[in-house]
Design a protein around this motif. Structure first.
Motif, PDB file in Angstrom:
ATOM      1  N   ARG A  87     -18.629 -47.745  48.792  1.00 21.39           N
ATOM      2  CA  ARG A  87     -19.323 -49.504  48.999  1.00 21.39           C
ATOM      3  C   ARG A  87     -20.835 -49.048  48.918  1.00 21.39           C
ATOM      4  NH1 ARG A  87     -15.245 -51.955  52.043  1.00 21.39           N
ATOM      5  NH2 ARG A  87     -14.316 -53.297  51.553  1.00 21.39           N
ATOM      6  N   HIS A 116     -15.952 -49.779  57.176  1.00 25.96           N
ATOM      7  CA  HIS A 116     -16.221 -50.452  55.492  1.00 25.96           C
ATOM      8  C   HIS A 116     -16.846 -49.558  54.497  1.00 25.96           C
ATOM      9  CE1 HIS A 116     -17.404 -54.119  58.681  1.00 25.96           C
ATOM     10  NE2 HIS A 116     -16.424 -52.954  58.547  1.00 25.96           N
ATOM     11  N   ARG A 117     -17.606 -48.688  54.753  1.00 20.01           N
ATOM     12  CA  ARG A 117     -17.837 -47.762  53.787  1.00 20.01           C
ATOM     13  C   ARG A 117     -16.762 -47.175  52.371  1.00 20.01           C
ATOM     14  NH1 ARG A 117     -22.497 -47.575  51.776  1.00 20.01           N
ATOM     15  NH2 ARG A 117     -23.996 -46.906  53.524  1.00 20.01           N
ATOM     16  N   THR A 127     -13.694 -48.238  50.158  1.00 18.37           N
ATOM     17  CA  THR A 127     -12.584 -48.747  49.384  1.00 18.37           C
ATOM     18  C   THR A 127     -11.892 -48.273  48.879  1.00 18.37           C
ATOM     19  OG1 THR A 127     -14.443 -48.329  47.687  1.00 18.37           O
ATOM     20  CG2 THR A 127     -14.871 -49.867  49.528  1.00 18.37           C
ATOM     21  N   TYR A 168      -7.125 -49.233  51.594  1.00 16.38           N
ATOM     22  CA  TYR A 168      -8.539 -49.821  52.381  1.00 16.38           C
ATOM     23  C   TYR A 168      -8.536 -51.270  52.699  1.00 16.38           C
ATOM     24  CZ  TYR A 168     -10.107 -45.579  54.779  1.00 16.38           C
ATOM     25  OH  TYR A 168     -10.377 -44.162  55.279  1.00 16.38           O
ATOM     26  N   ASP A 191      -7.304 -53.818  54.967  1.00 21.79           N
ATOM     27  CA  ASP A 191      -7.998 -55.560  55.223  1.00 21.79           C
ATOM     28  C   ASP A 191      -9.001 -55.572  56.592  1.00 21.79           C
ATOM     29  OD1 ASP A 191      -8.829 -57.122  54.165  1.00 21.79           O
ATOM     30  OD2 ASP A 191      -6.190 -58.277  54.344  1.00 21.79           O
ATOM     31  N   THR A 211     -11.094 -55.722  57.800  1.00 26.86           N
ATOM     32  CA  THR A 211     -12.162 -57.168  58.063  1.00 26.86           C
ATOM     33  C   THR A 211     -11.487 -58.585  58.554  1.00 26.86           C
ATOM     34  OG1 THR A 211     -12.430 -57.821  55.798  1.00 26.86           O
ATOM     35  CG2 THR A 211     -13.896 -56.007  56.300  1.00 26.86           C
ATOM     36  N   ARG A 230     -10.788 -50.880  66.229  1.00 23.10           N
ATOM     37  CA  ARG A 230     -11.601 -49.399  65.999  1.00 23.10           C
ATOM     38  C   ARG A 230     -11.639 -48.577  66.785  1.00 23.10           C
ATOM     39  NH1 ARG A 230     -14.497 -54.874  66.381  1.00 23.10           N
ATOM     40  NH2 ARG A 230     -14.451 -54.720  68.232  1.00 23.10           N
ATOM     41  N   ASP A 253     -16.181 -46.950  63.161  1.00 23.79           N
ATOM     42  CA  ASP A 253     -17.690 -47.331  63.158  1.00 23.79           C
ATOM     43  C   ASP A 253     -18.754 -46.052  63.813  1.00 23.79           C
ATOM     44  OD1 ASP A 253     -17.259 -50.410  64.064  1.00 23.79           O
ATOM     45  OD2 ASP A 253     -17.221 -49.481  66.254  1.00 23.79           O
TER      46      ASP A 253
END
Length: 248
Positions: free
Chosen positions: A12, A81-82, A84, A88, A92, A94, A105, A121
């Motif tokens: 991302r 989150h970075r 994709t 990833y 999922d 999130t 985490r 994180d």
């Protein structure tokens, strides 16, 4: 349990975190190699033709070179989150909530050609460097990472069960003694089996999600297999190696 994920080439853009600080990342003993590689990528980005050759890019991917040029000034976001892509998307993360999200985490880490190993994180910028890249300084990335990364991974394995979902090129960057490894096999109607290629990442992502959110604390491969089976996955065990069987 630590679930070790491969990275992805796709990442991302953007982020709302401050620029990269190596001392903000987990496993500070990897800082020397991290800084060397980051500085090399920034310097390499000043020569787009050389960068394309080293990173295996086409001129249409020059935005990836621009990402590397901005490594020290670009915004960051949590590593999980970075990254994709197929794995990833299946993970999922999130959509995990509450205790499951907290366990994810704590349990998830990513093997990285640039950072060696990061926890979920850890704040990182977008970048482009693959395990098979050949930087002008010479030497494979495996040769450069293993002296620093092998002891870190051995220390983690001594404290906890590690489920290693990395692909071969990333597993070569650092070895994990006694890790549980996973292969995805497609079974045809006649019973014959073959290694899954296209959907391999999706099935590993689904397994990572199950393991990340589980309340169980497995002590060995049998315990990992039990978690996967309770989630409806078909798993066979061969010592510390697991085979996820999917329809072919």
């Amino acid at each position: 349990m630590l679930v070790l994920l491969p990275p992805s080439e796709t990442k991302r853009d953007g982020g709302d975190g401050p620029p990269l600080r190596l001392d903000a990342l987990s496993f500070p003993e990897l800082g020397g190699t991290r800084k060397e590689l980051a500085d090399e990528l920034v310097e390499l980005a000043a020569d787009p033709a050389a960068a394309r050759t080293a990173l295996g890019l086409s001129p249409r991917q020059d935005d990836e070179i621009a990402r590397n040029a901005a490594l020290w000034s670009a915004p960051t976001m949590p590593a999980l989150h970075r990254y994709t892509g197929v794995l990833y998307d299946a993970l999922d993360v999130t959509t995990l909530r509450g205790a499951a999200a907290a366990r994810a985490r704590a349990r998830l880490a990513v093997g990285s050609a640039l950072f060696g190993l990061v926890r979920a994180d850890d704040p990182i910028p977008a970048y482009r460097l693959s395990a098979g890249s050949a930087l002008p300084a010479g030497g494979t990335l495996a040769a450069r990472w293993r002296p620093a990364l092998d002891p870190v991974l051995a220390g983690l394995a001594a404290e906890d069960l590690v489920v290693d979902l990395r692909s071969g090129s990333y597993a070569a960057l650092g070895r994990v003694p006694g890790a549980v490894t996973v292969t995805v096999l497609a079974e045809k109607p006649d019973g014959s089996r073959g290694v899954v290629s296209h959907f391999n990442k999706a099935h590993k992502g689904a397994l990572a999600r199950v393991l990340a959110g589980s309340r169980a604390e497995p002590a060995d491969a049998a315990g990992v297999a039990a978690i996967a089976r309770r989630a409806g996955m078909r798993v066979e065990r061969r010592g510390s190696a697991l085979e996820v069987i999917v329809p072919g």
